[in-house]
Design a protein around this motif. Structure first.
Motif, PDB file in Angstrom:
ATOM      1  N   ARG A 186     112.733   7.608  24.337  1.00 14.40           N
ATOM      2  CA  ARG A 186     113.170   9.198  24.072  1.00 14.40           C
ATOM      3  C   ARG A 186     112.982   9.210  23.055  1.00 14.40           C
ATOM      4  O   ARG A 186     113.154  10.701  23.197  1.00 14.40           O
ATOM      5  N   ALA A 187     112.764   8.769  21.837  1.00 14.52           N
ATOM      6  CA  ALA A 187     112.681   9.447  20.363  1.00 14.52           C
ATOM      7  C   ALA A 187     111.214  10.259  20.523  1.00 14.52           C
ATOM      8  O   ALA A 187     110.988  11.410  19.488  1.00 14.52           O
ATOM      9  N   GLU A 188     110.177   9.182  21.347  1.00 17.60           N
ATOM     10  CA  GLU A 188     108.516  10.188  21.428  1.00 17.60           C
ATOM     11  C   GLU A 188     108.840  10.748  22.336  1.00 17.60           C
ATOM     12  O   GLU A 188     108.033  10.108  23.412  1.00 17.60           O
ATOM     13  N   PRO A 189     109.075  11.933  22.971  1.00 17.46           N
ATOM     14  CA  PRO A 189     109.598  12.630  24.223  1.00 17.46           C
ATOM     15  C   PRO A 189     107.885  12.681  24.421  1.00 17.46           C
ATOM     16  O   PRO A 189     107.017  12.733  23.547  1.00 17.46           O
ATOM     17  N   LEU A 190     107.350  13.207  25.656  1.00 19.14           N
ATOM     18  CA  LEU A 190     105.791  13.274  25.655  1.00 19.14           C
ATOM     19  C   LEU A 190     105.690  13.854  25.744  1.00 19.14           C
ATOM     20  O   LEU A 190     106.448  15.249  25.741  1.00 19.14           O
ATOM     21  N   VAL A 191     104.421  14.911  25.170  1.00 17.29           N
ATOM     22  CA  VAL A 191     103.989  16.520  25.137  1.00 17.29           C
ATOM     23  C   VAL A 191     103.247  16.700  25.787  1.00 17.29           C
ATOM     24  O   VAL A 191     103.449  17.683  26.699  1.00 17.29           O
ATOM     25  N   ASP A 192     102.467  16.468  26.522  1.00 13.97           N
ATOM     26  CA  ASP A 192     101.041  16.702  27.239  1.00 13.97           C
ATOM     27  C   ASP A 192     101.586  15.187  28.444  1.00 13.97           C
ATOM     28  O   ASP A 192     100.793  14.427  28.302  1.00 13.97           O
ATOM     29  N   VAL A 193     101.955  15.678  29.516  1.00 16.40           N
ATOM     30  CA  VAL A 193     102.715  15.073  30.675  1.00 16.40           C
ATOM     31  C   VAL A 193     101.616  14.807  31.686  1.00 16.40           C
ATOM     32  O   VAL A 193     101.216  13.627  32.086  1.00 16.40           O
ATOM     33  N   ALA A 194     101.195  15.625  31.905  1.00 20.12           N
ATOM     34  CA  ALA A 194     100.603  15.786  33.276  1.00 20.12           C
ATOM     35  C   ALA A 194      98.993  15.069  32.871  1.00 20.12           C
ATOM     36  O   ALA A 194      99.214  13.897  33.810  1.00 20.12           O
TER      37      ALA A 194
END
Length: 135
Positions: A113-121
């Motif tokens: 969770r320290a590196e959340p996705l930026v472009d999920v789709a």
């Protein structure tokens, strides 16, 4: 006045220390978008019901589920998030949960969770394509 401030501080500390059940955390932090039954919301948020555990079939799928911004940024302790993930997988998609599923650990969730996705789709689409190819 000091007594009132002290009481407010104590009540706030008690509330912050209170741990909720995974079901309550789902209601508080997920249900606004994924709805009570885990269904999709207004073509913007995909359904959890009948699909969330499928991501565990792809090598990157396990990480994806934690790195989705709504999960990664949830105001929950890592251990609470572990319990919520497990509850969500079993509640909404037990049929697709791999037989060899190993529950997340708090350390694993903390790291992911320290590196959340930026472009999920696009990440989601790539994983779904990979899962479909392996069928």
């Amino acid at each position: 006045m000091r007594r009132w401030v002290a009481l407010l501080m104590l009540s706030g500390a008690a509330t912050a220390a209170r741990a909720y059940s995974p079901e309550t955390n789902y209601t508080l932090h997920c249900q606004g978008c994924h709805l009570e039954d885990g269904s999709a919301s207004a073509d913007k948020v995909p359904a959890l019901a009948g699909s969330v555990a499928r991501f565990l079939r792809a090598p990157e799928g396990r990480a994806f589920l934690v790195r989705v911004p709504g999960v990664a940024n949830a105001p929950l302790a890592d251990a609470e998030l572990v319990a919520l993930l497990e509850w969500t997988l079993r509640r909404f998609d037990a049929a697709n949960l791999p037989a060899d599923f190993v529950p997340y650990t708090a350390d694993e969730v903390h790291r992911l969770r320290a590196e959340p996705l930026v472009d999920v789709a696009p990440a989601r689409r790539r994983l779904l394509d990979e899962i479909e190819r392996e069928r």
